[in-house]
Design an enzyme around this catalytic site. Structure first.
Site, short mmCIF file in Angstrom:
data_model
loop_
_atom_site.label_atom_id
_atom_site.label_comp_id
_atom_site.label_asym_id
_atom_site.label_seq_id
_atom_site.Cartn_x
_atom_site.Cartn_y
_atom_site.Cartn_z
CB CYS A 44 -0.89 -0.03 1.25
SG CYS A 44 -2.03 1.37 1.36
CG ASP A 46 -0.83 4.02 5.42
OD1 ASP A 46 0.13 4.37 6.14
OD2 ASP A 46 -2.02 4.15 5.77
NE ARG A 48 -1.06 3.88 8.76
CZ ARG A 48 -2.28 3.39 8.97
NH1 ARG A 48 -2.68 3.10 10.19
NH2 ARG A 48 -3.09 3.17 7.96
CB CYS A 108 -5.65 -0.55 4.63
SG CYS A 108 -5.29 0.04 2.96
#
Length: 112
Positions: A44, A46, A48, A108
């Protein structure tokens, strides 16, 4: 006129003074010889879930493709643009990867 984000400039300076300084020969080798990772990770976007950080990988150890919610659209042999398919094909055909990992993460937003 907008200026370049200062926190990114500071991060770049830190990278050059620290990690790049320690691993400069590795970066030069990769620039000269190209990368030869055995693993591709689809992750992803993201912040994180950065595979290089999570798996403590050095430069050239992973071939990473990031997409919202680590989505891999279905294969479609047409004339449209298929960035994900192109990245996978490159990893398999040109780099000869042995492992393909689709990495998810908790909470997510793309999955939500």
């Amino acid at each position: 006129m907008q200026t370049f984000p200062q926190h990114l400039l500071g991060g770049y300076r830190q990278f050059m003074a620290n990690r790049y300084a320690r691993e400069s020969e590795r970066y030069r080798e990769l620039a000269r010889d190209g990368q030869n990772p055995s693993t591709m990770v689809i992750a992803c976007c993201d912040s994180r879930s950065a595979p290089e950080t999570i798996f403590d990988s050095g430069p050239g150890e992973l071939f990473v493709m990031r997409n919202v919610a680590n989505l891999v659209p279905p294969y479609a042999p047409d004339a449209n643009q298929h960035g994900t398919s192109a990245a996978i094909e490159f990893a398999v055909q040109a780099l000869g990867i042995e492992d393909l990992v689709v990495m998810g993460h908790g909470r997510c937003g793309g999955i939500r």
